[in-house]
Design a protein around this motif. Structure first.
Motif, PDB file in Angstrom:
ATOM      1  N   MET A   1      -0.690  -9.237  -1.792  1.00 62.99           N
ATOM      2  CA  MET A   1      -0.728  -8.141  -0.830  1.00 62.99           C
ATOM      3  C   MET A   1       0.417  -7.158  -1.064  1.00 62.99           C
ATOM      4  O   MET A   1       0.234  -5.939  -0.979  1.00 62.99           O
ATOM      5  N   PHE A   2       1.604  -7.672  -1.363  1.00 67.06           N
ATOM      6  CA  PHE A   2       2.752  -6.805  -1.619  1.00 67.06           C
ATOM      7  C   PHE A   2       2.922  -6.613  -3.126  1.00 67.06           C
ATOM      8  O   PHE A   2       3.970  -6.908  -3.699  1.00 67.06           O
ATOM      9  N   ASN A   3       1.872  -6.091  -3.743  1.00 65.39           N
ATOM     10  CA  ASN A   3       1.888  -5.828  -5.175  1.00 65.39           C
ATOM     11  C   ASN A   3       2.643  -4.528  -5.451  1.00 65.39           C
ATOM     12  O   ASN A   3       2.963  -3.774  -4.518  1.00 65.39           O
ATOM     13  N   PRO A   4       2.951  -4.210  -6.704  1.00 58.81           N
ATOM     14  CA  PRO A   4       3.749  -3.016  -6.995  1.00 58.81           C
ATOM     15  C   PRO A   4       3.146  -1.703  -6.507  1.00 58.81           C
ATOM     16  O   PRO A   4       3.884  -0.743  -6.240  1.00 58.81           O
ATOM     17  N   ALA A   5       1.817  -1.620  -6.390  1.00 60.39           N
ATOM     18  CA  ALA A   5       1.180  -0.375  -5.961  1.00 60.39           C
ATOM     19  C   ALA A   5       1.181  -0.201  -4.449  1.00 60.39           C
ATOM     20  O   ALA A   5       0.918   0.901  -3.951  1.00 60.39           O
ATOM     21  N   THR A   6       1.479  -1.254  -3.707  1.00 60.54           N
ATOM     22  CA  THR A   6       1.382  -1.186  -2.252  1.00 60.54           C
ATOM     23  C   THR A   6       2.321  -0.163  -1.625  1.00 60.54           C
ATOM     24  O   THR A   6       1.878   0.641  -0.789  1.00 60.54           O
ATOM     25  N   PRO A   7       3.617  -0.139  -1.936  1.00 61.14           N
ATOM     26  CA  PRO A   7       4.510   0.822  -1.250  1.00 61.14           C
ATOM     27  C   PRO A   7       4.083   2.284  -1.385  1.00 61.14           C
ATOM     28  O   PRO A   7       3.881   2.948  -0.358  1.00 61.14           O
ATOM     29  N   PRO A   8       3.930   2.828  -2.606  1.00 63.77           N
ATOM     30  CA  PRO A   8       3.573   4.245  -2.658  1.00 63.77           C
ATOM     31  C   PRO A   8       2.185   4.547  -2.105  1.00 63.77           C
ATOM     32  O   PRO A   8       1.978   5.578  -1.449  1.00 63.77           O
ATOM     33  N   GLN A   9       1.241   3.631  -2.316  1.00 64.63           N
ATOM     34  CA  GLN A   9      -0.127   3.925  -1.897  1.00 64.63           C
ATOM     35  C   GLN A   9      -0.281   3.865  -0.384  1.00 64.63           C
ATOM     36  O   GLN A   9      -0.956   4.709   0.220  1.00 64.63           O
ATOM     37  N   THR A  10       0.344   2.893   0.271  1.00 63.77           N
ATOM     38  CA  THR A  10       0.218   2.786   1.727  1.00 63.77           C
ATOM     39  C   THR A  10       0.949   3.919   2.436  1.00 63.77           C
ATOM     40  O   THR A  10       0.418   4.504   3.399  1.00 63.77           O
ATOM     41  N   VAL A  11       2.142   4.250   1.988  1.00 62.12           N
ATOM     42  CA  VAL A  11       2.889   5.349   2.616  1.00 62.12           C
ATOM     43  C   VAL A  11       2.130   6.658   2.451  1.00 62.12           C
ATOM     44  O   VAL A  11       2.017   7.467   3.388  1.00 62.12           O
ATOM     45  N   HIS A  12       1.587   6.873   1.255  1.00 65.19           N
ATOM     46  CA  HIS A  12       0.825   8.100   0.987  1.00 65.19           C
ATOM     47  C   HIS A  12      -0.371   8.205   1.929  1.00 65.19           C
ATOM     48  O   HIS A  12      -0.664   9.289   2.458  1.00 65.19           O
ATOM     49  N   MET A  13      -1.071   7.094   2.165  1.00 70.79           N
ATOM     50  CA  MET A  13      -2.258   7.128   3.005  1.00 70.79           C
ATOM     51  C   MET A  13      -1.903   7.292   4.477  1.00 70.79           C
ATOM     52  O   MET A  13      -2.578   8.018   5.216  1.00 70.79           O
ATOM     53  N   ILE A  14      -0.868   6.639   4.945  1.00 73.55           N
ATOM     54  CA  ILE A  14      -0.492   6.751   6.357  1.00 73.55           C
ATOM     55  C   ILE A  14      -0.081   8.186   6.685  1.00 73.55           C
ATOM     56  O   ILE A  14      -0.481   8.751   7.721  1.00 73.55           O
ATOM     57  N   LEU A  15       0.699   8.803   5.804  1.00 72.41           N
ATOM     58  CA  LEU A  15       1.073  10.203   6.024  1.00 72.41           C
ATOM     59  C   LEU A  15      -0.158  11.105   5.977  1.00 72.41           C
ATOM     60  O   LEU A  15      -0.283  12.047   6.771  1.00 72.41           O
ATOM     61  N   ALA A  16      -1.080  10.810   5.064  1.00 70.84           N
ATOM     62  CA  ALA A  16      -2.309  11.602   4.974  1.00 70.84           C
ATOM     63  C   ALA A  16      -3.110  11.514   6.269  1.00 70.84           C
ATOM     64  O   ALA A  16      -3.711  12.514   6.701  1.00 70.84           O
ATOM     65  N   ALA A  17      -3.120  10.344   6.889  1.00 68.40           N
ATOM     66  CA  ALA A  17      -3.864  10.184   8.142  1.00 68.40           C
ATOM     67  C   ALA A  17      -3.325  11.103   9.225  1.00 68.40           C
ATOM     68  O   ALA A  17      -4.088  11.771   9.941  1.00 68.40           O
ATOM     69  N   PHE A  18      -2.004  11.173   9.347  1.00 65.12           N
ATOM     70  CA  PHE A  18      -1.406  12.031  10.372  1.00 65.12           C
ATOM     71  C   PHE A  18      -1.611  13.508  10.034  1.00 65.12           C
ATOM     72  O   PHE A  18      -1.797  14.335  10.939  1.00 65.12           O
ATOM     73  N   MET A  19      -1.562  13.846   8.751  1.00 66.71           N
ATOM     74  CA  MET A  19      -1.804  15.237   8.370  1.00 66.71           C
ATOM     75  C   MET A  19      -3.234  15.650   8.662  1.00 66.71           C
ATOM     76  O   MET A  19      -3.489  16.724   9.227  1.00 66.71           O
ATOM     77  N   VAL A  20      -4.194  14.830   8.289  1.00 62.49           N
ATOM     78  CA  VAL A  20      -5.602  15.158   8.510  1.00 62.49           C
ATOM     79  C   VAL A  20      -5.891  15.307  10.000  1.00 62.49           C
ATOM     80  O   VAL A  20      -6.508  16.286  10.439  1.00 62.49           O
TER      81      VAL A  20
END
Length: 454
Positions: free
Chosen positions: A181-200
């Motif tokens: 679950m905490f693989n190397p892609a998790t930090p940038p991808q999750t932060v990017h998506m959460i910010l995108a949710a608030f922007m949208v």
């Protein structure tokens, strides 16, 4: 899934399965963004209303809460469809790696139920609870919504960078679910998506009030309804651009083929230029505007750094270049356009403490909601199509994971009908909410039912 069994799936069924999954994800992701960010915007409006005594904020909070309840219900339906599709369309993935990525899906289910429980409390408890306890009842909705996004995107991140398992003889023999679950892609991808949710959510809600103001409704209610969500989205836009750069650096280091497709880069080289526009034709990107050394500098902070091109991998292991390249171009272009729009408002407000008077600002703001959704969808196209032909990056091909049963095309047709009905019903209900009285007629809601909306 073994090779001979996987081969039973026809190209048409594979395409139908991929298209069906794309439609489901593309439809659901917009509702997911609203489900994550609308509770936060509603709580912010309610807090401002109690803090300032301004009825406009409290009225906005109540109206947004009603919309929030409808969108949550529809999102639950589309989310349930997705959960079934994961098993029905991709048994090769779930049958082989279900125990590896099962943890984030299980935790997302817990977060969903917490969100649903407290949403019911929040909607029912208007004036049945004092202001502070009522607002506090909404906090778990926000936390659970953000957690849901984190868990689901973490599962997708694992598909980008699979870790946390050991395979022997084609079987999984050791699983580390937390590491997966905490693989190397998790930090940038999750932060990017959460910010995108608030922007949208912010730009979409603001666009509704921008349209109303274009039609002459310039009263304080509509100005507040525009400014609050727009400000949240505009403030997060430069942060999102920075996080996007972080995510791009991760791709450059860990998914070189995807980066090459994003840039339409075929030959490996040093001092590689950044391509703006262009079309990939016969193994070459043509008609692009090139910025010298731009890609090497942005990808590795070194203008002479080497960047791997698509020619380094066999053609059957390359993603569809034009789709990925143009999706990336569209996402970046819209991101910077939204940044410019936020700066426009910020500078004007700093100088005059009011909205820009030109109608062009409102026109641009009215388009910002749809533009943010397009950027969101384009970003997911880059993420998912750029990973192809792998469903689990460099471990399992998409063709090996698809359901070999014939007739998947008819499932796609049925899904189109379902989503058409859901779309029409959702738009109808939301329009009724917008045109109806501010809030349902109920004794506990006198403070805003007695307030006239112009």
């Amino acid at each position: 899934m073994s090779g001979p069994v996987a081969a039973a799936a026809s190209e048409a069924d594979l395409l139908a399965a991929r298209t069906q999954m794309a439609l489901s994800l593309g439809w659901h992701i917009v509702l997911a963004c609203l489900g994550v960010a609308m509770p936060a915007l509603t709580l912010l409006a309610e807090w401002r209303g109690h803090r300032t005594g301004d009825d406009h904020y409290r009225l906005l909070a109540r109206r947004w809460a009603r919309a929030m309840g409808v969108l949550f219900a529809v999102g639950a339906v589309s989310g349930t469809i997705l959960s079934f599709e994961m098993g029905l369309l991709w048994p090769g993935l779930m049958g082989t790696y279900g125990e590896v990525i099962g943890l984030p899906f299980a935790l997302e289910g817990v977060a969903f139920f917490i969100e649903a429980i407290f949403l019911g409390i929040y909607l029912y408890a208007w004036d049945r609870l004092p202001p502070v306890p009522h607002m506090l009842s909404g906090v778990p909705i926000v936390i659970a919504g953000v957690a849901s996004v984190f868990f689901i995107v973490a599962a997708n991140a694992w598909m980008q960078q699979p870790t946390g398992f050991t395979a022997e003889g084609g079987r999984i023999v050791a699983v580390e679910p937390w590491r997966a679950m905490f693989n190397p892609a998790t930090p940038p991808q999750t932060v990017h998506m959460i910010l995108a949710a608030f922007m949208v959510a912010g730009f979409l809600v603001a666009s509704v009030y921008a349209v109303a103001m274009l039609r002459g409704r310039r009263d304080r209610y509509h100005q507040v309804g525009f400014l609050l969500p727009f400000t949240v989205a505009a403030v997060l836009t430069p942060v999102q651009i920075g996080v996007g750069d972080w995510a791009a650096h991760f791709v450059a280091s860990n998914q070189e083929v995807k980066l090459a497709a994003m840039e339409g880069l075929y030959p490996t080289g040093r001092g590689v230029p950044l391509h703006l526009g262009g079309v990939a034709i016969d193994g070459e990107l043509r008609y692009s505007l090139d910025i010298p050394y731009g890609l090497s500098l942005l990808a590795h902070w070194d203008p002479n750094a080497e960047v791997t091109g698509l020619n380094e991998v066999p053609e059957q292991n390359r993603p569809p270049v034009n789709i990925v390249h143009w999706a990336f171009q569209i996402m970046v272009a819209i991101g910077f356009a939204l940044l410019a729009l936020g700066i426009w408002l910020g500078v004007y407000w700093w100088r005059r403490r009011e909205l820009p008077r030109t109608r062009w600002f409102l026109r641009a703001s009215a388009c910002a909601g749809v533009a943010s959704v397009i950027a969101l969808e384009a970003g997911w196209v880059v993420t998912e199509v750029g990973r192809q032909p792998w469903i689990v990056y460099q471990v399992m091909r998409t063709s090996e994971a698809v359901n070999p049963a014939p007739g998947l095309v008819w499932g796609f047709v049925l899904l189109c009908v379902v989503y058409l009905v859901l779309t029409v019903a959702t738009v109808y209900v939301m329009r009724r909410l917008a045109r109806a009285t501010p809030v349902p007629i109920a004794p506990q809601e006198r403070d805003v039912t007695e307030y006239k909306v112009v």
